[in-house]
Motif scaffolding. Structure first.
Motif, mmCIF file in Angstrom:
data_model
loop_
_atom_site.group_PDB
_atom_site.id
_atom_site.type_symbol
_atom_site.label_atom_id
_atom_site.label_comp_id
_atom_site.label_asym_id
_atom_site.label_seq_id
_atom_site.Cartn_x
_atom_site.Cartn_y
_atom_site.Cartn_z
ATOM 1 N N UNK A 50 18.199 -58.016 -41.679
ATOM 2 C CA UNK A 50 18.051 -59.045 -42.703
ATOM 3 C C UNK A 50 19.396 -59.732 -42.911
ATOM 4 N N UNK A 51 19.392 -61.055 -42.825
ATOM 5 C CA UNK A 51 20.604 -61.846 -43.052
ATOM 6 C C UNK A 51 20.467 -62.503 -44.421
ATOM 7 N N UNK A 52 21.285 -62.086 -45.370
ATOM 8 C CA UNK A 52 21.191 -62.599 -46.731
ATOM 9 C C UNK A 52 22.580 -62.605 -47.345
ATOM 10 N N UNK A 53 23.297 -63.695 -47.145
ATOM 11 C CA UNK A 53 24.697 -63.753 -47.560
ATOM 12 C C UNK A 53 24.858 -63.418 -49.044
ATOM 13 N N UNK A 54 24.121 -64.102 -49.911
ATOM 14 C CA UNK A 54 24.256 -63.850 -51.342
ATOM 15 C C UNK A 54 23.424 -62.659 -51.799
ATOM 16 N N UNK A 55 22.491 -62.230 -50.982
ATOM 17 C CA UNK A 55 21.622 -61.122 -51.340
ATOM 18 C C UNK A 55 20.318 -61.559 -51.993
ATOM 19 N N UNK A 56 20.222 -62.817 -52.384
ATOM 20 C CA UNK A 56 19.031 -63.284 -53.093
ATOM 21 C C UNK A 56 17.779 -63.228 -52.212
ATOM 22 N N UNK A 57 17.922 -63.614 -50.956
ATOM 23 C CA UNK A 57 16.784 -63.561 -50.037
ATOM 24 C C UNK A 57 16.321 -62.119 -49.850
ATOM 25 N N UNK A 58 17.265 -61.205 -49.688
ATOM 26 C CA UNK A 58 16.912 -59.794 -49.488
ATOM 27 C C UNK A 58 16.195 -59.228 -50.710
ATOM 28 N N UNK A 59 16.625 -59.635 -51.890
ATOM 29 C CA UNK A 59 15.994 -59.144 -53.118
ATOM 30 C C UNK A 59 14.556 -59.655 -53.218
ATOM 31 N N UNK A 60 14.370 -60.947 -52.960
ATOM 32 C CA UNK A 60 13.031 -61.514 -53.073
ATOM 33 C C UNK A 60 12.074 -60.929 -52.043
ATOM 34 N N UNK A 61 12.568 -60.662 -50.833
ATOM 35 C CA UNK A 61 11.715 -60.168 -49.762
ATOM 36 C C UNK A 61 11.648 -58.635 -49.718
ATOM 37 N N UNK A 62 12.224 -57.979 -50.707
ATOM 38 C CA UNK A 62 12.275 -56.520 -50.717
ATOM 39 C C UNK A 62 10.893 -55.863 -50.577
ATOM 40 N N UNK A 63 9.844 -56.358 -51.263
ATOM 41 C CA UNK A 63 8.522 -55.722 -51.083
ATOM 42 C C UNK A 63 8.041 -55.740 -49.637
ATOM 43 N N UNK A 64 8.293 -56.846 -48.925
ATOM 44 C CA UNK A 64 7.912 -56.919 -47.512
ATOM 45 C C UNK A 64 8.754 -55.971 -46.667
ATOM 46 N N UNK A 65 10.049 -55.937 -46.945
ATOM 47 C CA UNK A 65 10.972 -55.135 -46.148
ATOM 48 C C UNK A 65 10.672 -53.650 -46.318
ATOM 49 N N UNK A 66 10.299 -53.243 -47.518
ATOM 50 C CA UNK A 66 10.011 -51.833 -47.764
ATOM 51 C C UNK A 66 8.795 -51.352 -46.991
ATOM 52 N N UNK A 84 2.474 -59.751 -41.187
ATOM 53 C CA UNK A 84 1.757 -58.756 -40.414
ATOM 54 C C UNK A 84 2.612 -58.185 -39.302
ATOM 55 N N UNK A 85 3.423 -59.031 -38.694
ATOM 56 C CA UNK A 85 4.293 -58.568 -37.612
ATOM 57 C C UNK A 85 5.303 -57.553 -38.136
ATOM 58 N N UNK A 86 5.869 -57.831 -39.302
ATOM 59 C CA UNK A 86 6.850 -56.916 -39.870
ATOM 60 C C UNK A 86 6.224 -55.556 -40.143
ATOM 61 N N UNK A 87 4.980 -55.558 -40.586
ATOM 62 C CA UNK A 87 4.306 -54.300 -40.884
ATOM 63 C C UNK A 87 3.970 -53.525 -39.618
#
Length: 286
Positions: A183-199, A170-173
């Protein structure tokens, strides 16, 4: 499935670290960690009996860490083998100390080449000018974020850390274009999984990664690479040391540009709460 946790293991460890021994959630997290390699075979009745909790208590625990139910947790059984490959496979190589020192030196030289003054200044100015700054990361990669968070306090800038262990969607929204999400995601996997929230967030978005997947440019305003090659899906020194080194460089740049401002700006301005935040706070008090 409501799954919001990036890594079951890191979330269970976070519960242990933040709970008192003897607390039901501590006991459950400890039990699941000890039996992680047998996760697929675990039975909710046996877990309830071993941990002296009810099945409904186990369900509430699952939901508190980002899973709908115990079956969803069991579905993460393969994570055990991934962690074995990730940690043991990386560390078992011969002459490890020589390999590590050489790799760290090469990594620092590479990050120095990529994080040009222009790259750093763009992010530094955004941090300074933003109303709110949020570091979004997996709990596994949170150490670099916490160090940066502490150091920014003395520069007059409060930074919030949001992780998959205790994150606040809710805070992110609630974030606006006047805010910054890193977003800190060295391999990118975290960023990919959390993409719906980030968008969903309207904030200015920056990503720190070694993953060169071009999909990120459709989501983020700024992508900062820590390596010239795509180092996704493997444990490298960038995951363990790269983000720490980058945030040290970033902080130094911030100090150089804004130290005088920090000395003269005075106390923090009182934050303005959005209506949705006020509503959530009110519901918690009811």
């Amino acid at each position: 499935m409501k799954r919001t946790a990036f890594s079951l293991m890191t979330v269970l460890l976070a519960v242990m670290n933040e709970s008192e021994p003897g607390d039901p959630y501590y006991v459950l997290a400890q039990y699941l960690l000890y039996h992680f390699d047998q996760l697929r075979e675990l039975n909710i009745y046996d877990v309830a009996e071993a941990c002296y909790v009810s099945r409904s208590g186990i369900r509430r625990f699952c939901q508190s860490i980002g899973f709908d139910n115990f079956s969803d947790i069991k579905a993460e059984a393969e994570e055990w083998q991934r962690h074995c490959n990730y940690f043991i496979g990386y560390s078992a190589r011969p002459h490890y100390k020589d390999y590590l020192s050489q790799s760290i030196t090469a990594m620092m030289e590479e990050i120095n080449r990529l994080t040009t003054p222009a790259v750093l200044d763009k992010l530094v100015q955004r941090i300074h000018d933003s109303r709110h700054v949020v570091l979004f990361t997996s709990d596994f990669s949170g150490m670099a974020a916490r160090g940066f968070q502490q150091s920014m306090v003395v520069m007059g800038k409060l930074v919030l850390i949001v992780t998959d262990a205790r994150y606040i969607p809710g805070y992110l929204q609630d974030l606006t274009p006047q805010d910054l999400l890193i977003t800190i995601s060295a391999t990118g996997n975290f960023a990919i999984m959390m993409e719906p929230l980030i968008q969903k967030t309207a904030a200015y978005k920056a990503l720190v990664t070694v993953n060169h997947d071009r999909r990120f440019w459709a989501v983020y305003h700024q992508v900062i690479y820590l390596s010239e090659k795509d180092n996704a899906n493997a444990r490298t020194v960038y995951s363990q040391y790269g983000t720490n080194y980058f945030f040290d460089i970033l902080y130094s740049r911030y100090v150089q540009r804004y130290l005088d401002d920090a000395r003269t700006q005075g106390p923090y301005a009182e934050p303005v709460l959005s209506e949705s935040t006020k509503n959530r706070l009110q519901k918690r008090l009811e």
